[in-house]
Write a protein that holds these residues in place. Sequence first.
Motif, PDB file in Angstrom:
ATOM      1  N   UNK A 177      -5.879  -7.026   1.631  1.00  0.00           N
ATOM      2  CA  UNK A 177      -5.210  -5.772   1.941  1.00  0.00           C
ATOM      3  C   UNK A 177      -5.966  -4.595   1.336  1.00  0.00           C
ATOM      4  N   UNK A 178      -6.344  -4.739   0.051  1.00  0.00           N
ATOM      5  CA  UNK A 178      -7.010  -3.611  -0.615  1.00  0.00           C
ATOM      6  C   UNK A 178      -8.372  -3.353  -0.038  1.00  0.00           C
ATOM      7  N   UNK A 179      -9.092  -4.406   0.334  1.00  0.00           N
ATOM      8  CA  UNK A 179     -10.421  -4.239   0.903  1.00  0.00           C
ATOM      9  C   UNK A 179     -10.357  -3.324   2.115  1.00  0.00           C
ATOM     10  N   UNK A 180      -9.338  -3.499   2.931  1.00  0.00           N
ATOM     11  CA  UNK A 180      -9.201  -2.652   4.119  1.00  0.00           C
ATOM     12  C   UNK A 180      -8.606  -1.289   3.764  1.00  0.00           C
ATOM     13  N   UNK A 181      -7.564  -1.316   2.955  1.00  0.00           N
ATOM     14  CA  UNK A 181      -6.823  -0.086   2.688  1.00  0.00           C
ATOM     15  C   UNK A 181      -7.683   0.962   1.979  1.00  0.00           C
ATOM     16  N   UNK A 182      -8.537   0.518   1.075  1.00  0.00           N
ATOM     17  CA  UNK A 182      -9.348   1.490   0.327  1.00  0.00           C
ATOM     18  C   UNK A 182     -10.293   2.251   1.259  1.00  0.00           C
ATOM     19  N   UNK A 183     -10.751   1.588   2.327  1.00  0.00           N
ATOM     20  CA  UNK A 183     -11.636   2.277   3.267  1.00  0.00           C
ATOM     21  C   UNK A 183     -10.865   3.305   4.086  1.00  0.00           C
ATOM     22  N   UNK A 184      -9.640   2.949   4.426  1.00  0.00           N
ATOM     23  CA  UNK A 184      -8.807   3.886   5.173  1.00  0.00           C
ATOM     24  C   UNK A 184      -8.526   5.127   4.321  1.00  0.00           C
ATOM     25  N   UNK A 185      -8.202   4.890   3.049  1.00  0.00           N
ATOM     26  CA  UNK A 185      -7.925   6.032   2.178  1.00  0.00           C
ATOM     27  C   UNK A 185      -9.185   6.868   1.937  1.00  0.00           C
ATOM     28  N   UNK A 186     -10.324   6.195   1.840  1.00  0.00           N
ATOM     29  CA  UNK A 186     -11.571   6.942   1.641  1.00  0.00           C
ATOM     30  C   UNK A 186     -11.796   7.908   2.796  1.00  0.00           C
ATOM     31  N   UNK A 187     -11.474   7.473   4.005  1.00  0.00           N
ATOM     32  CA  UNK A 187     -11.656   8.345   5.169  1.00  0.00           C
ATOM     33  C   UNK A 187     -10.782   9.595   5.065  1.00  0.00           C
ATOM     34  N   UNK A 188      -9.649   9.458   4.362  1.00  0.00           N
ATOM     35  CA  UNK A 188      -8.764  10.613   4.242  1.00  0.00           C
ATOM     36  C   UNK A 188      -8.988  11.363   2.925  1.00  0.00           C
ATOM     37  N   UNK A 189     -10.068  11.032   2.227  1.00  0.00           N
ATOM     38  CA  UNK A 189     -10.420  11.824   1.050  1.00  0.00           C
ATOM     39  C   UNK A 189      -9.947  11.271  -0.279  1.00  0.00           C
ATOM     40  N   UNK A 190      -9.457  10.034  -0.298  1.00  0.00           N
ATOM     41  CA  UNK A 190      -9.093   9.414  -1.582  1.00  0.00           C
ATOM     42  C   UNK A 190     -10.101   8.298  -1.834  1.00  0.00           C
ATOM     43  N   UNK A 220     -12.736  16.152   3.581  1.00  0.00           N
ATOM     44  CA  UNK A 220     -11.992  15.159   4.362  1.00  0.00           C
ATOM     45  C   UNK A 220     -10.494  15.450   4.286  1.00  0.00           C
ATOM     46  N   UNK A 254     -15.674  -4.615  -5.574  1.00  0.00           N
ATOM     47  CA  UNK A 254     -15.120  -3.340  -6.047  1.00  0.00           C
ATOM     48  C   UNK A 254     -14.071  -3.537  -7.139  1.00  0.00           C
ATOM     49  N   UNK A 288       0.817  -1.223   0.000  1.00  0.00           N
ATOM     50  CA  UNK A 288       0.000   0.000   0.000  1.00  0.00           C
ATOM     51  C   UNK A 288       0.852   1.275   0.000  1.00  0.00           C
ATOM     52  N   UNK A 294      -2.663   1.232   9.348  1.00  0.00           N
ATOM     53  CA  UNK A 294      -2.885   0.075   8.478  1.00  0.00           C
ATOM     54  C   UNK A 294      -2.155  -1.165   8.996  1.00  0.00           C
ATOM     55  N   UNK A 306     -12.084   2.985  11.556  1.00  0.00           N
ATOM     56  CA  UNK A 306     -12.614   2.680  10.225  1.00  0.00           C
ATOM     57  C   UNK A 306     -12.083   1.319   9.764  1.00  0.00           C
ATOM     58  N   UNK A 362     -17.090  10.598   6.961  1.00  0.00           N
ATOM     59  CA  UNK A 362     -17.331   9.951   5.659  1.00  0.00           C
ATOM     60  C   UNK A 362     -18.434  10.640   4.877  1.00  0.00           C
ATOM     61  N   UNK A 406      -7.928  16.383   7.437  1.00  0.00           N
ATOM     62  CA  UNK A 406      -6.684  15.680   7.791  1.00  0.00           C
ATOM     63  C   UNK A 406      -5.453  16.550   7.576  1.00  0.00           C
ATOM     64  N   UNK A 421     -14.836  14.535  -0.418  1.00  0.00           N
ATOM     65  CA  UNK A 421     -13.418  14.183  -0.366  1.00  0.00           C
ATOM     66  C   UNK A 421     -12.532  15.391  -0.057  1.00  0.00           C
TER      67      UNK A 421
END
Lengths: 153, 266
Positions: free
Chosen positions: A95-108, B145, B264, A59, B202, B230, B138, B149, B142
């Motif tokens: 890994x991606x299933x989790x990581x994408x949610x983390x990034x979404x929280x930060x605006x990606x 958000x 996805x 990631x 992470x 999250x 959320x 941060x 974007x």
Amino acid sequence: MMKTETSTAPAPAAFEPRITAFVCNWCTYAGADLAGTSRLQYASNMRIIKLPCTGRIDPLFVLKAFENGADAVLVSGCHPGDCHYTSGNYHARRRWTLFRKLLALTGIGDDRLFFSWVSAAEGQKFADLVNDVTAKVRKAGPFCAVHPGRRAS
Amino acid sequence: MKALREAAEKLLREKRVSLVIGYEDRKGRPAFFAAKPEDCGRLAYDASCRQNLAAYLGKPEIRARLPVAVVAPPAVLRSIVVLTAESQLPPGQVLALAVDGDSFLGTFDAAGVAELLRAKYSTLAPEPALLERVQGLLQKSPAERAAFWEAEFSKCTRCYACRAACPGCYCSRCIVEKNAPQWISTAALGHGNYTWSVMRAFHQSGRCTLCGACEAACPQGLPLMLLNAVLDREALEEFGSRPGYDPEAKPLIGSWSADDDHSYMR
Ligand code: SF4
Ligand code: SF4
Ligand code: FES
């Protein structure tokens, strides 16, 4: 005499997204190769980085791409069951299933981070995918200049 | 309090442990290491104790003094189970003095800890207020958000107190200290701060017990629990992962199933 008006202001440069693709050597890269040798036309916005397997795509690579100027990132590899190393893509998927949610929280979100399975035989799918991703990123616009993950220029 | 002190004293007197790691009976409830039975009168516990003492179990200084006992509220009990599942605790070398609120629940070995958690704390869930904050964030755009941060990460001084406080951060060489190549800038500036906190969180996915010690330790008040929460929610919803209950659990990342969701994926 008619006076012709010429505008001296340059037309605003259209936004050309920069998209970084991390792909595995055995499927998606071969698929991209097939798209090329089949002379399929597709958008030229993607910069491909080849790795042995999706299991090798940390990631951190994604964050590094955003840090250094990418407007979007694509991660792509072999279909489930087809990984050259048997299970690299299964590991990666978790890994991606989790990581994408983390990034979404930060605006990606979903309009900047894409995942796909493209096999060595799917040259057409690859070309369509690149076109579609490019269109979506074009719509999303440049990666937000104030994002904390972007290196200050 | 009395029961806790007596139990700790007994362990030291009977030489079942060489050290009791607890909280001290003074303001701020700092960590306290009782090495002699007579030290145990200084132990205390209440809801203001926010440090996760299981973090000490990975430190070489403590390793050299095994067996030890740890004063452990429920989240710390879960950390002990996580460390057991990750083969980080030599079998039989760590005892837990379980506490909850103001009550002392007894002395437990690793198997006893897992048993106690199953019997009494099987429904532990993140605080609703925390999940609401995640949800609220959320719902923003974007760009909002990112701005949120940006403001938070700009405060980070890269002291790594968050890492030191977490029982899950026990690598002898952290990714942030690797410099050939350097993946994460160590300057206390925007992108390095962002990458650091995102990767720290992470690396705890499927392992974090939401004890809150990292956020409590952060001198700059960064809302680190939003990142942890999250991931915790996603791990639970997607994979049914509840770290800290099963001492035999496989690591969430590092195992896989052919049935994992990939809706996805294109
Ligand atoms: S404790 Fe806070 S200030 Fe220190 S490195 Fe962690 S996030 Fe940054
Ligand atoms: S990351 Fe999780 S387990 Fe580690 S200190 Fe923070 S809340 Fe506790
Ligand atoms: S080799 Fe393609 S995903 Fe593993």
